[in-house]
Design a protein around this motif. Structure first.
Motif, short mmCIF file in Angstrom:
data_model
loop_
_atom_site.label_atom_id
_atom_site.label_comp_id
_atom_site.label_asym_id
_atom_site.label_seq_id
_atom_site.Cartn_x
_atom_site.Cartn_y
_atom_site.Cartn_z
N ILE A 24 5.01 57.91 77.15
CA ILE A 24 5.76 56.39 77.76
C ILE A 24 5.31 56.44 79.27
CG2 ILE A 24 7.64 55.37 78.15
CD1 ILE A 24 8.90 56.40 75.63
N ARG A 25 4.40 55.48 79.38
CA ARG A 25 4.38 55.11 81.00
C ARG A 25 5.40 54.38 81.43
NH1 ARG A 25 -0.39 55.84 83.78
NH2 ARG A 25 0.11 54.17 85.07
N LEU A 26 6.16 54.89 82.55
CA LEU A 26 7.19 54.19 83.29
C LEU A 26 6.82 53.13 83.99
CD1 LEU A 26 9.65 57.16 84.17
CD2 LEU A 26 9.80 55.26 82.55
N ASP A 27 7.16 51.98 83.60
CA ASP A 27 6.99 50.74 84.52
C ASP A 27 7.91 49.59 84.28
OD1 ASP A 27 6.28 49.56 81.97
OD2 ASP A 27 4.33 49.89 82.14
N ASN A 28 8.07 48.32 84.53
CA ASN A 28 9.16 47.36 84.28
C ASN A 28 9.32 47.25 82.81
OD1 ASN A 28 9.30 47.70 87.09
ND2 ASN A 28 9.41 45.44 87.28
N SER A 33 16.46 48.59 81.32
CA SER A 33 16.61 47.10 81.81
C SER A 33 17.85 46.72 82.66
CB SER A 33 16.54 46.34 80.35
OG SER A 33 18.03 46.59 79.66
N LYS A 34 18.84 47.49 82.62
CA LYS A 34 19.89 47.46 83.61
C LYS A 34 19.78 47.56 85.24
CE LYS A 34 23.33 49.18 80.17
NZ LYS A 34 22.69 49.62 79.38
#
Length: 497
Positions: A24-28, A33-34
């Motif tokens: 999993i790549r961390l991006d928006n 989501s909070k």
């Protein structure tokens, strides 16, 4: 050998496939989501753009900008570069000796009361590089309790006091204890300091807005408060708490004692935890409206079943020691079980910053009359507060002379929150750029003058109204307001219908 090779290849392929699926790549699209939903306007889009301009100027590439410097009026940060409020001498001298105890016997550099205070604190703390108790140094909490007893006339238990990393740390601690996500909700004033709406977004809980009455000097209307509560309940919200900011941020309004009594009875009636943000209690400019704490009010009313959390901070008042991150929360009428869980939660962060804790001691135990540092401390304090008061008055007076602008006088705190009425052409231009009209105005102000303020939408505002918040911390306030007046006149002429 062939069989073995096939097995190895199958293993490698399975490993690659599994890794690809689980990667999993961390991006928006993947972070919490909070966090995406939380907004904090005082350091939002406009301050970010101001920082870019500031770096451009520092790099020597600001020749093409229509201003020579950034004026950071977006946040109450008195010692920030550009505002340059001088630190209190007594505070910095004591802090210096706690950092360098080997200087504590230097009678030429440091007054006796400074050396005595540093020695006393070091005897209780040890090294400022060590952890303290998770609730803060016991000795300093004892001093806070004495301060609160002297202020309110009622006993205070040091075990009910938690030293925190600024008042924000205290609010975060309580929200973690109070909220379990949706449908929990907290009542917050509109306009409000965006710490509260952002913290609620991070908790996944509901924001329940109640509007202050701008036409009556930002008075809290009890009928509107009751309506907000009833509306929230009808929507299935579990209303847990009520936030009061007094003196107000961004409004600068001070609640009357009568209003405070009504608020306390309301909170008791609905079994709400009352959160009293009282960090501006030293910033009082109207002598006819002295500061009264909510603890004094509920004790006077004998509301012994009303739970109160009151917050104070070294960042505000007249000290402006924002970067040291010091503050405290006092819990009133809470159970031992609650305090045990609060202590456990505080221990996860180990302890608040030691220099912030020391600054809390200095805030609630200033030099006494007759001590060597007293006269200088009194002079520095009086000059700062007098400056805040005169600047606040000047801002309100001049804003009220501008076309389409109205501004209530600031009775306390360190801000002005003028309402601006913009031409339809400006509103249309904002919409075309995908901006709210007040953000559009504030961006234009920054682009043309280098002045950084915050749009009212970042604090919340009544429907069909537009505002911005500015601090009163600007040195040379006359030049500052002259610049805003010139910009505003040009803006109104440019977009006049």
């Amino acid at each position: 050998m062939i069989t073995r090779s096939i097995r190895v290849n199958r293993t490698i392929n399975r490993s690659i496939t599994t890794s690809s699926v689980n990667s999993i790549r961390l991006d928006n699209s993947t972070i919490n989501s909070k966090v995406i939903n939380a907004q904090y306007a005082v350091r939002g889009e406009i301050p970010v753009k101001a920082d870019i301009y500031g770096q451009q100027i520092r790099d020597g590439n600001g020749d093409k900008l229509p201003f020579k410097a950034i004026m950071p009026c977006n946040i109450g940060n008195p010692q920030q570069q550009g505002l340059n409020q001088k630190p209190l001498t007594f505070w910095r001298q004591v802090a210096a000796l706690t950092e360098c105890p080997e200087l504590i016997d230097n009678t030429q550099l440091f007054p006796k009361d400074v050396r005595d205070r540093a020695r006393e604190l070091l005897n209780e703390i040890g090294s400022v590089g060590a952890y303290s108790h998770s609730k803060g140094v016991p000795f300093i909490r004892e001093q806070v309790a004495k301060f609160l007893e002297a202020r309110d006339g009622y006993p205070s238990d040091p075990e009910n006091i938690f030293l925190t990393a600024g008042a924000s740390g205290g609010v975060s601690l309580l929200f973690h204890l109070l909220l379990s996500g949706d449908p929990d909700g907290v009542m917050i004033p509109i306009p409000q300091y965006p710490l509260y709406s952002a913290s609620l977004a991070l908790a996944g809980s509901r924001t329940i807005q109640y509007h202050l009455d701008e036409n009556r000097g930002w008075e809290l209307n009890m009928n509107l408060l009751e309506k907000s509560f009833n509306d929230a309940q009808s929507q299935g919200t579990e209303v847990k708490a009520l936030v009061i900011i007094n003196p107000g941020n961004p409004t600068g309004a001070i609640l009357s004692e009568e209003n405070m009594r009504d608020i306390a009875r309301f909170a008791q009636k609905h079994e709400l935890v009352l959160l009293a943000d009282e960090v501006y209690q030293s910033n009082i400019y109207d002598k006819n409206k002295p500061f009264v704490s909510f603890k004094k009010v509920i004790k006077d009313l004998k509301l012994d079943d009303l739970q109160l959390a009151s917050f104070h901070s070294i960042s505000k008042g007249f000290s402006g020691e924002c970067g040291r991150r010091g503050g405290f929360v006092e819990y009133v009428n809470f159970s031992e079980d609650f305090l045990t869980e609060a202590t456990k939660l505080a221990s996860i962060s180990l302890c608040p910053p030691l220099q912030g804790q020391i600054a809390v001691d200095l805030m609630i135990r200033p030099p006494k009359e007759g001590e060597e540092s007293y006269e200088q401390y009194r002079k520095e304090k009086d000059e700062v507060l007098a400056s805040y008061a005169s600047r606040s008055k000047l801002l309100a007076e001049r804003f009220n002379q501008m076309e389409g602008v109205s501004c209530n006088n600031s009775e306390g705190a360190m801000y002005a929150f003028p309402q601006i009425r913009l031409p339809q052409k400006a509103i249309d231009a904002a919409k075309k750029q995908g901006k709210s009209p007040d953000s559009f105005y504030c961006l234009e102000l920054l682009d043309n003058t280098g002045i950084c303020v915050v749009p009212g939408s970042g604090f919340g505002q009544a429907p069909d109204t537009l505002h911005f918040r500015t601090t009163c911390l600007v040195p040379g306030t006359e030049d500052y307001i002259n610049t805003i007046e010139k910009f505003h006149k040009e803006f109104m002429n440019k977009y006049r219908d």
